[in-house]
Write a protein that holds these residues in place. Structure first.
Motif, PDB file in Angstrom:
ATOM      1  N   LEU A  52      12.290  14.641  -1.809  1.00 13.32           N
ATOM      2  CA  LEU A  52      13.355  13.697  -1.475  1.00 13.32           C
ATOM      3  C   LEU A  52      12.891  12.710  -0.409  1.00 13.32           C
ATOM      4  CD1 LEU A  52      16.666  15.773  -1.333  1.00 13.32           C
ATOM      5  CD2 LEU A  52      16.244  13.736  -2.723  1.00 13.32           C
ATOM      6  N   GLN A  53      12.196  13.222   0.588  1.00 12.58           N
ATOM      7  CA  GLN A  53      11.673  12.356   1.647  1.00 12.58           C
ATOM      8  C   GLN A  53      10.594  11.427   1.117  1.00 12.58           C
ATOM      9  OE1 GLN A  53      12.747  11.785   4.673  1.00 12.58           O
ATOM     10  NE2 GLN A  53      11.088  10.333   5.126  1.00 12.58           N
ATOM     11  N   ARG A  54       9.765  11.937   0.205  1.00  9.36           N
ATOM     12  CA  ARG A  54       8.701  11.101  -0.366  1.00  9.36           C
ATOM     13  C   ARG A  54       9.286   9.974  -1.204  1.00  9.36           C
ATOM     14  NH1 ARG A  54       4.488   9.794   1.000  1.00  9.36           N
ATOM     15  NH2 ARG A  54       3.118  10.162  -0.761  1.00  9.36           N
ATOM     16  N   MET A  55      10.349  10.265  -1.964  1.00 10.85           N
ATOM     17  CA  MET A  55      10.978   9.210  -2.769  1.00 10.85           C
ATOM     18  C   MET A  55      11.639   8.171  -1.856  1.00 10.85           C
ATOM     19  SD  MET A  55      11.187   8.253  -5.898  1.00 10.85           S
ATOM     20  CE  MET A  55      10.826   9.770  -6.796  1.00 10.85           C
ATOM     21  N   LEU A  73      -4.207  -0.039 -17.590  1.00 13.00           N
ATOM     22  CA  LEU A  73      -3.293  -1.180 -17.563  1.00 13.00           C
ATOM     23  C   LEU A  73      -2.649  -1.429 -16.210  1.00 13.00           C
ATOM     24  CD1 LEU A  73      -1.635  -0.574 -21.045  1.00 13.00           C
ATOM     25  CD2 LEU A  73      -3.241  -2.402 -20.435  1.00 13.00           C
ATOM     26  N   ALA A  74      -2.539  -0.374 -15.393  1.00 15.94           N
ATOM     27  CA  ALA A  74      -1.935  -0.532 -14.057  1.00 15.94           C
ATOM     28  C   ALA A  74      -2.224   0.714 -13.241  1.00 15.94           C
ATOM     29  CB  ALA A  74      -0.428  -0.753 -14.172  1.00 15.94           C
ATOM     30  N   PRO A  75      -2.251   0.593 -11.921  1.00 16.50           N
ATOM     31  CA  PRO A  75      -2.410   1.789 -11.085  1.00 16.50           C
ATOM     32  C   PRO A  75      -1.151   2.657 -11.175  1.00 16.50           C
ATOM     33  CG  PRO A  75      -1.919  -0.116  -9.732  1.00 16.50           C
ATOM     34  CD  PRO A  75      -2.153  -0.639 -11.118  1.00 16.50           C
ATOM     35  N   SER A  76      -1.301   3.902 -10.770  1.00 17.96           N
ATOM     36  CA  SER A  76      -0.169   4.822 -10.852  1.00 17.96           C
ATOM     37  C   SER A  76       0.095   5.497  -9.517  1.00 17.96           C
ATOM     38  CB  SER A  76      -0.429   5.888 -11.924  1.00 17.96           C
ATOM     39  OG  SER A  76      -1.570   6.669 -11.596  1.00 17.96           O
ATOM     40  N   VAL A  77       1.331   5.947  -9.367  1.00 15.31           N
ATOM     41  CA  VAL A  77       1.765   6.695  -8.182  1.00 15.31           C
ATOM     42  C   VAL A  77       2.380   8.002  -8.660  1.00 15.31           C
ATOM     43  CG1 VAL A  77       3.474   6.786  -6.326  1.00 15.31           C
ATOM     44  CG2 VAL A  77       2.130   4.702  -6.694  1.00 15.31           C
ATOM     45  N   GLY A  78       1.970   9.114  -8.057  1.00 16.55           N
ATOM     46  CA  GLY A  78       2.513  10.411  -8.416  1.00 16.55           C
ATOM     47  C   GLY A  78       3.233  11.049  -7.247  1.00 16.55           C
ATOM     48  N   VAL A  79       4.459  11.523  -7.503  1.00 12.18           N
ATOM     49  CA  VAL A  79       5.250  12.233  -6.492  1.00 12.18           C
ATOM     50  C   VAL A  79       5.332  13.696  -6.912  1.00 12.18           C
ATOM     51  CG1 VAL A  79       7.504  12.445  -5.377  1.00 12.18           C
ATOM     52  CG2 VAL A  79       6.602  10.173  -5.955  1.00 12.18           C
ATOM     53  N   THR A 110       0.846  -1.187   0.000  1.00  9.52           N
ATOM     54  CA  THR A 110       0.000   0.000   0.000  1.00  9.52           C
ATOM     55  C   THR A 110       0.883   1.238   0.000  1.00  9.52           C
ATOM     56  OG1 THR A 110      -1.738  -1.112   1.269  1.00  9.52           O
ATOM     57  CG2 THR A 110      -1.782   1.284   1.246  1.00  9.52           C
ATOM     58  N   PHE A 111       0.521   2.204  -0.835  1.00  6.31           N
ATOM     59  CA  PHE A 111       1.247   3.475  -0.830  1.00  6.31           C
ATOM     60  C   PHE A 111       0.284   4.601  -1.185  1.00  6.31           C
ATOM     61  CE2 PHE A 111       3.959   6.886  -2.389  1.00  6.31           C
ATOM     62  CZ  PHE A 111       4.954   6.907  -1.417  1.00  6.31           C
ATOM     63  N   LYS A 112       0.275   5.636  -0.341  1.00  3.35           N
ATOM     64  CA  LYS A 112      -0.548   6.813  -0.597  1.00  3.35           C
ATOM     65  C   LYS A 112       0.317   7.877  -1.256  1.00  3.35           C
ATOM     66  CE  LYS A 112      -3.777  10.052   1.596  1.00  3.35           C
ATOM     67  NZ  LYS A 112      -4.418  10.454   2.883  1.00  3.35           N
ATOM     68  N   ASP A 113      -0.047   8.278  -2.478  1.00  2.00           N
ATOM     69  CA  ASP A 113       0.806   9.204  -3.213  1.00  2.00           C
ATOM     70  C   ASP A 113       0.409  10.656  -2.949  1.00  2.00           C
ATOM     71  OD1 ASP A 113      -1.420   9.806  -4.795  1.00  2.00           O
ATOM     72  OD2 ASP A 113      -0.555   9.054  -6.658  1.00  2.00           O
ATOM     73  N   ASP A 114       1.034  11.583  -3.662  1.00  2.04           N
ATOM     74  CA  ASP A 114       0.819  13.004  -3.404  1.00  2.04           C
ATOM     75  C   ASP A 114      -0.452  13.561  -4.038  1.00  2.04           C
ATOM     76  OD1 ASP A 114       3.080  13.100  -1.854  1.00  2.04           O
ATOM     77  OD2 ASP A 114       4.393  13.748  -3.478  1.00  2.04           O
ATOM     78  N   ARG A 115      -1.223  12.719  -4.695  1.00  3.73           N
ATOM     79  CA  ARG A 115      -2.560  13.098  -5.132  1.00  3.73           C
ATOM     80  C   ARG A 115      -3.590  12.749  -4.072  1.00  3.73           C
ATOM     81  NH1 ARG A 115      -2.392   9.606 -10.588  1.00  3.73           N
ATOM     82  NH2 ARG A 115      -1.787   8.134  -8.950  1.00  3.73           N
ATOM     83  N   GLY A 116      -3.113  12.036  -3.040  1.00  4.68           N
ATOM     84  CA  GLY A 116      -4.030  11.527  -2.033  1.00  4.68           C
ATOM     85  C   GLY A 116      -4.609  10.185  -2.435  1.00  4.68           C
ATOM     86  N   THR A 117      -4.089   9.611  -3.523  1.00  7.50           N
ATOM     87  CA  THR A 117      -4.544   8.318  -4.022  1.00  7.50           C
ATOM     88  C   THR A 117      -3.785   7.191  -3.341  1.00  7.50           C
ATOM     89  OG1 THR A 117      -5.073   9.250  -6.196  1.00  7.50           O
ATOM     90  CG2 THR A 117      -4.777   6.855  -6.073  1.00  7.50           C
ATOM     91  N   THR A 118      -4.507   6.222  -2.814  1.00  4.89           N
ATOM     92  CA  THR A 118      -3.866   5.069  -2.176  1.00  4.89           C
ATOM     93  C   THR A 118      -3.903   3.885  -3.130  1.00  4.89           C
ATOM     94  OG1 THR A 118      -4.479   5.817   0.044  1.00  4.89           O
ATOM     95  CG2 THR A 118      -3.912   3.494  -0.223  1.00  4.89           C
ATOM     96  N   VAL A 119      -2.724   3.394  -3.473  1.00  8.14           N
ATOM     97  CA  VAL A 119      -2.620   2.222  -4.347  1.00  8.14           C
ATOM     98  C   VAL A 119      -2.452   0.990  -3.469  1.00  8.14           C
ATOM     99  CG1 VAL A 119      -1.309   1.104  -6.185  1.00  8.14           C
ATOM    100  CG2 VAL A 119      -1.582   3.591  -6.187  1.00  8.14           C
ATOM    101  N   LYS A 120      -3.269  -0.010  -3.708  1.00  4.92           N
ATOM    102  CA  LYS A 120      -3.209  -1.248  -2.935  1.00  4.92           C
ATOM    103  C   LYS A 120      -3.025  -2.424  -3.884  1.00  4.92           C
ATOM    104  CE  LYS A 120      -6.246   0.476   0.755  1.00  4.92           C
ATOM    105  NZ  LYS A 120      -7.498   0.240   1.527  1.00  4.92           N
ATOM    106  N   LEU A 121      -1.991  -3.221  -3.629  1.00  4.34           N
ATOM    107  CA  LEU A 121      -1.726  -4.417  -4.424  1.00  4.34           C
ATOM    108  C   LEU A 121      -1.556  -5.611  -3.496  1.00  4.34           C
ATOM    109  CD1 LEU A 121       0.896  -2.953  -6.944  1.00  4.34           C
ATOM    110  CD2 LEU A 121      -1.550  -3.314  -7.351  1.00  4.34           C
ATOM    111  N   ASP A 122      -1.710  -6.798  -4.054  1.00  3.58           N
ATOM    112  CA  ASP A 122      -1.585  -8.016  -3.252  1.00  3.58           C
ATOM    113  C   ASP A 122      -0.157  -8.258  -2.785  1.00  3.58           C
ATOM    114  OD1 ASP A 122      -4.271  -8.479  -3.530  1.00  3.58           O
ATOM    115  OD2 ASP A 122      -4.039  -9.809  -5.263  1.00  3.58           O
ATOM    116  N   LYS A 123       0.809  -7.708  -3.537  1.00  2.00           N
ATOM    117  CA  LYS A 123       2.221  -7.883  -3.163  1.00  2.00           C
ATOM    118  C   LYS A 123       3.018  -6.677  -3.646  1.00  2.00           C
ATOM    119  CE  LYS A 123       3.246 -10.520  -7.354  1.00  2.00           C
ATOM    120  NZ  LYS A 123       3.830 -11.771  -7.907  1.00  2.00           N
ATOM    121  N   ILE A 124       4.244  -6.568  -3.174  1.00  2.00           N
ATOM    122  CA  ILE A 124       5.114  -5.476  -3.604  1.00  2.00           C
ATOM    123  C   ILE A 124       5.310  -5.553  -5.112  1.00  2.00           C
ATOM    124  CG2 ILE A 124       7.482  -4.575  -3.490  1.00  2.00           C
ATOM    125  CD1 ILE A 124       7.577  -5.424  -0.591  1.00  2.00           C
ATOM    126  N   PRO A 125       5.174  -4.438  -5.811  1.00  2.00           N
ATOM    127  CA  PRO A 125       5.310  -4.456  -7.278  1.00  2.00           C
ATOM    128  C   PRO A 125       6.667  -4.991  -7.724  1.00  2.00           C
ATOM    129  CG  PRO A 125       4.443  -2.343  -6.522  1.00  2.00           C
ATOM    130  CD  PRO A 125       4.869  -3.090  -5.305  1.00  2.00           C
TER     131      PRO A 125
END
Length: 349
Positions: A180-183, A163-169, A54-69
């Protein structure tokens, strides 16, 4: 400007141009030998972990996957930052190869011959190749407050999103230490070893470099610094607002040339465009020039007005990375180079 559609004046078009400083300008490892070969031992270990990701990005979007990408596709600069933390990607998009086939500055230490490049210039993204990679996640930066993923084409963004969820920083209107801290947090979530000596040492060196720059700026408060970028037709002067590096340097005390907001209007608030005849509009003791491959580098500028600038004649011109690779290791030289320039600068304006 290269890499831009000069007639398209949307915010994305302005930023994508590849020329002006804050971002854009037209109108528009820590790794072991395995990592250098394109596959990271840490990545393999991360992919093998069980459990959800699970990771919440800077859009406030939380991406949830069954395992680490395991199959990560990222903007080239993001991939380069993750690589410094021991995380490799399957594919990249954005400036990766220069016209002579060498690694673009934004590719960092990655071996580009091992990468699947989905697009190397603005508005280029091979959706079919992307699908063939079976991506688990797409990661990019964002240069606006609307959540627009950098270098993901407007025309194909919906197909890509399916095709896949996305994460934005976000790298918009904040200081460098925040993305830098977010990355760092993103890399940690992907399985990077954030306690590795190379990683912790880089962070300490960044803090030391920041202190050095603060001291240099305090010692030379009268030295004016101008952030510039060059194209065949125009010279661009960036203000400190919006750009993560310049906002951070200013917070450390660096005295920047600041074009008025009215002058930056056509540049989307990022920069002012000047004809080469008017390149001497602002007085500066140090000039920081955009180092991206889409821009003309100082050694190749032939304009007589440029050569007459006091900072140029005094050889007080240094490189600037408007799109910093967001690892502490890659950002240390950015601070040290500016600190050294300030320490050695003479008042010439």
């Amino acid at each position: 400007m290269p890499n831009a559609r000069a007639t398209h004046l949307s915010r994305r078009g302005i930023l994508a141009a590849g020329g002006a400083l804050g971002l854009g300008a037209a109108l528009a490892a820590c790794g072991d030998d395995d990592a250098k070969d394109g596959g990271s031992a840490k990545e393999t270990a991360a992919a093998a972990k069980s459990g959800p990701w699970t990771f919440k990005d800077d859009r406030g979007t939380t991406v949830k996957l069954d395992k680490i990408p395991a199959n990560i596709v990222a903007f080239t600069g993001v991939a380069a930052a993750l690589y410094d933390y021991g995380i490799s990607v399957k594919g990249v998009f954005g400036p990766t190869r220069t016209t002579d086939g060498k690694a673009d500055v934004q590719a960092g230490d990655m071996d580009i011959s091992k990468l699947t490049v989905l697009g190397n210039v603005w508005d280029e993204f091979n959706v079919e190749k992307y699908a063939a990679l079976a991506p688990d996640v797409l990661i990019s930066t964002m240069f606006d407050d609307a959540g627009t993923l950098w270098y993901v084409p407007e025309a194909s963004k919906d197909k890509i999103a399916k095709l896949a969820p996305s994460v934005g920083v976000s790298v918009y209107d904040r200081q460098l230490d925040k993305p830098l801290q977010r990355m760092w947090e993103l890399a940690e979530s992907l399985g990077a070893d954030m306690e590795a000596a190379a990683v912790t040492d880089a962070k300490k060196r960044f803090e030391t470099a920041a202190a050095r720059l603060r001291a240099a700026a305090k010692a030379k408060p009268d030295i004016k610094v101008m952030a510039g970028s060059a194209s065949q037709e125009l010279f661009y002067v960036s203000g400190t607002n919006l750009s993560i590096d310049l906002e951070y340097f200013k917070a450390l005390g660096v005295n920047f040339v600041e074009p008025p907001e009215s002058a930056k209007k056509q540049g989307g608030g990022w920069f002012e465009s000047l004809s080469w005849e008017n390149v001497d509009k602002y007085q500066a003791d140090i000039i920081m020039m955009d180092d991206r491959s889409q821009t003309i580098q100082p050694a190749d500028i032939t304009e007589a007005t440029w050569k007459k600038l006091p900072a140029v004649k005094a050889n007080q011109v240094i490189a600037r990375s408007p799109e910093p690779i967001l690892s502490y290791a890659k950002c240390v030289p950015l601070l040290d180079n500016l600190a050294e320039a300030l320490e050695n600068a003479k008042k010439v304006s």
